[in-house]
Design a protein around this motif. Sequence first.
Motif, PDB file in Angstrom:
ATOM      1  N   VAL A   1      29.381  26.221  29.904  1.00  0.00           N
ATOM      2  CA  VAL A   1      30.655  27.040  29.406  1.00  0.00           C
ATOM      3  C   VAL A   1      30.600  27.377  28.088  1.00  0.00           C
ATOM      4  N   ARG A   2      29.998  26.654  27.259  1.00  0.00           N
ATOM      5  CA  ARG A   2      29.928  26.915  25.797  1.00  0.00           C
ATOM      6  C   ARG A   2      29.198  28.057  25.691  1.00  0.00           C
TER       7      ARG A   2
ATOM      8  N   ALA B   1      37.426  38.411  28.240  1.00  0.00           N
ATOM      9  CA  ALA B   1      37.524  37.041  28.751  1.00  0.00           C
ATOM     10  C   ALA B   1      38.137  36.118  28.299  1.00  0.00           C
ATOM     11  N   SER B   2      38.782  35.050  28.908  1.00  0.00           N
ATOM     12  CA  SER B   2      39.482  33.896  28.414  1.00  0.00           C
ATOM     13  C   SER B   2      38.531  32.352  28.698  1.00  0.00           C
ATOM     14  N   PHE B   3      38.744  31.603  27.868  1.00  0.00           N
ATOM     15  CA  PHE B   3      37.991  30.512  27.989  1.00  0.00           C
ATOM     16  C   PHE B   3      39.051  29.118  27.826  1.00  0.00           C
ATOM     17  N   ILE B   4      39.252  28.413  28.852  1.00  0.00           N
ATOM     18  CA  ILE B   4      40.264  27.300  28.585  1.00  0.00           C
ATOM     19  C   ILE B   4      39.552  26.169  28.785  1.00  0.00           C
ATOM     20  N   LEU B   5      39.296  25.413  27.724  1.00  0.00           N
ATOM     21  CA  LEU B   5      38.420  24.241  27.642  1.00  0.00           C
ATOM     22  C   LEU B   5      39.156  22.947  27.752  1.00  0.00           C
TER      23      LEU B   5
ATOM     24  N   VAL C   1      37.696  31.360  32.472  1.00  0.00           N
ATOM     25  CA  VAL C   1      36.804  30.260  32.661  1.00  0.00           C
ATOM     26  C   VAL C   1      37.450  28.967  32.375  1.00  0.00           C
ATOM     27  N   LEU C   2      37.805  27.987  33.070  1.00  0.00           N
ATOM     28  CA  LEU C   2      38.313  26.614  32.971  1.00  0.00           C
ATOM     29  C   LEU C   2      37.083  25.548  33.063  1.00  0.00           C
ATOM     30  N   ASP C   3      37.102  24.780  32.037  1.00  0.00           N
ATOM     31  CA  ASP C   3      36.307  23.825  31.943  1.00  0.00           C
ATOM     32  C   ASP C   3      37.072  22.500  32.181  1.00  0.00           C
ATOM     33  N   GLY C   4      37.273  22.192  33.328  1.00  0.00           N
ATOM     34  CA  GLY C   4      38.004  20.937  33.493  1.00  0.00           C
ATOM     35  C   GLY C   4      39.167  20.602  33.016  1.00  0.00           C
TER      36      GLY C   4
ATOM     37  N   THR D   1      40.445  39.701  39.081  1.00  0.00           N
ATOM     38  CA  THR D   1      39.946  38.781  38.071  1.00  0.00           C
ATOM     39  C   THR D   1      38.881  37.979  38.795  1.00  0.00           C
ATOM     40  N   THR D   2      37.989  37.405  37.816  1.00  0.00           N
ATOM     41  CA  THR D   2      36.838  36.549  38.237  1.00  0.00           C
ATOM     42  C   THR D   2      37.251  35.067  37.552  1.00  0.00           C
ATOM     43  N   VAL D   3      37.219  34.182  38.250  1.00  0.00           N
ATOM     44  CA  VAL D   3      37.595  32.683  37.932  1.00  0.00           C
ATOM     45  C   VAL D   3      36.473  32.057  38.122  1.00  0.00           C
ATOM     46  N   VAL D   4      36.151  31.416  36.908  1.00  0.00           N
ATOM     47  CA  VAL D   4      34.955  30.264  36.924  1.00  0.00           C
ATOM     48  C   VAL D   4      35.584  28.876  36.577  1.00  0.00           C
ATOM     49  N   PHE D   5      35.413  27.960  37.162  1.00  0.00           N
ATOM     50  CA  PHE D   5      35.905  26.279  37.150  1.00  0.00           C
ATOM     51  C   PHE D   5      34.815  25.400  37.196  1.00  0.00           C
ATOM     52  N   THR D   6      35.007  24.552  36.413  1.00  0.00           N
ATOM     53  CA  THR D   6      33.980  23.447  36.574  1.00  0.00           C
ATOM     54  C   THR D   6      34.826  22.051  36.983  1.00  0.00           C
ATOM     55  N   THR D   7      34.220  21.083  37.657  1.00  0.00           N
ATOM     56  CA  THR D   7      34.963  20.100  38.218  1.00  0.00           C
ATOM     57  C   THR D   7      33.817  18.912  38.438  1.00  0.00           C
ATOM     58  N   HIS D   8      34.233  17.540  38.596  1.00  0.00           N
ATOM     59  CA  HIS D   8      33.716  16.558  39.015  1.00  0.00           C
ATOM     60  C   HIS D   8      33.808  16.572  40.563  1.00  0.00           C
TER      61      HIS D   8
END
Length: 235
Positions: free
Chosen positions: A58-59, A90-94, A164-167, A193-200
């Motif tokens: 993400v970074r 683009a927006s990054f939600i860290l 983009v959402l990083d957890g 919109t395109t949404v990218v997210f990370t998860t465990h």
Amino acid sequence: MREGEKLTVNNQPCIVLNGVAKKYRSGRYVLRQIDLEVPQGCVCGIVGTAGAGKTTLVRLLAGLIRPTKGKVCIFDQNITPDNPAYRQLASFILNDSTFYSRLKVKELLQWMHRLYRHWDEKRCYSLIQGLDISLGKKIKQLPHEQKVWLSVIIALSARSKLIVLDGPTKRFSPAEKMDMLKLLSQDVINHGTTVVFTTHSEQELQEIADYGFRLEGGQLLPCELKRGFRNEAWV
Ligand SMILES: Nc1ncnc2c1ncn2[C@@H]1O[C@H](COP(=O)(O)OP(=O)(O)OP(=O)(O)O)[C@@H](O)[C@H]1O
């Protein structure tokens, strides 16, 4: 997947990663060979265990760090720490965003209004009202969940083409997480919109993503999904 093979999920990519590898100065390669295309107008989930390299990926997308090898493109623009041109898009939600903590919510929104060319004031205030976020409070006084909501509201009001959402929803209740995902799904459907997210969580990936990948051993492997985000019951 063979090394160097590209994971093409559509013909009109929002994100393109070509041969991306990342090695921090102090250590081993965290990312080895990432080749990926993410189309516009979808939800893409990336699952991985702690330390798999999700935040690193993400970074790189956010242009906060440079790849050791390869190229990162968003909307056809090469992303590096000195190319902020894509930031209107683009927006990054860290995970650890502690942004502008001394500002009041209202002041932050006024600032964002000036910053973003396509700012949708009406939408912003209707979302703020719906979520009962107090305009007069300082950001630092808000609970973590409301800070994350505020970041999402800003991304949606800025009419970001990529979010983009990083957890960030780690501490959310399942119901609240679902509310946020429904809100984002509406934007995917209504505005492409395109949404990218990370998860465990593999389960979250199954419930939410149109396209899913597992980050393992520095590589992205495609995940088979049982159903997509745009479940009829949600929209
Ligand atoms: N600035 C850095 N310098 C050196 N090593 C780093 C740096 N940042 C991250 N790492 C290492 O890179 C690896 C991947 O870290 P990263 O934060 O990308 O993983 P992650 O999948 O996001 O983990 P988590 O789910 O716990 O957030 C870890 O081993 C971490 O210690």
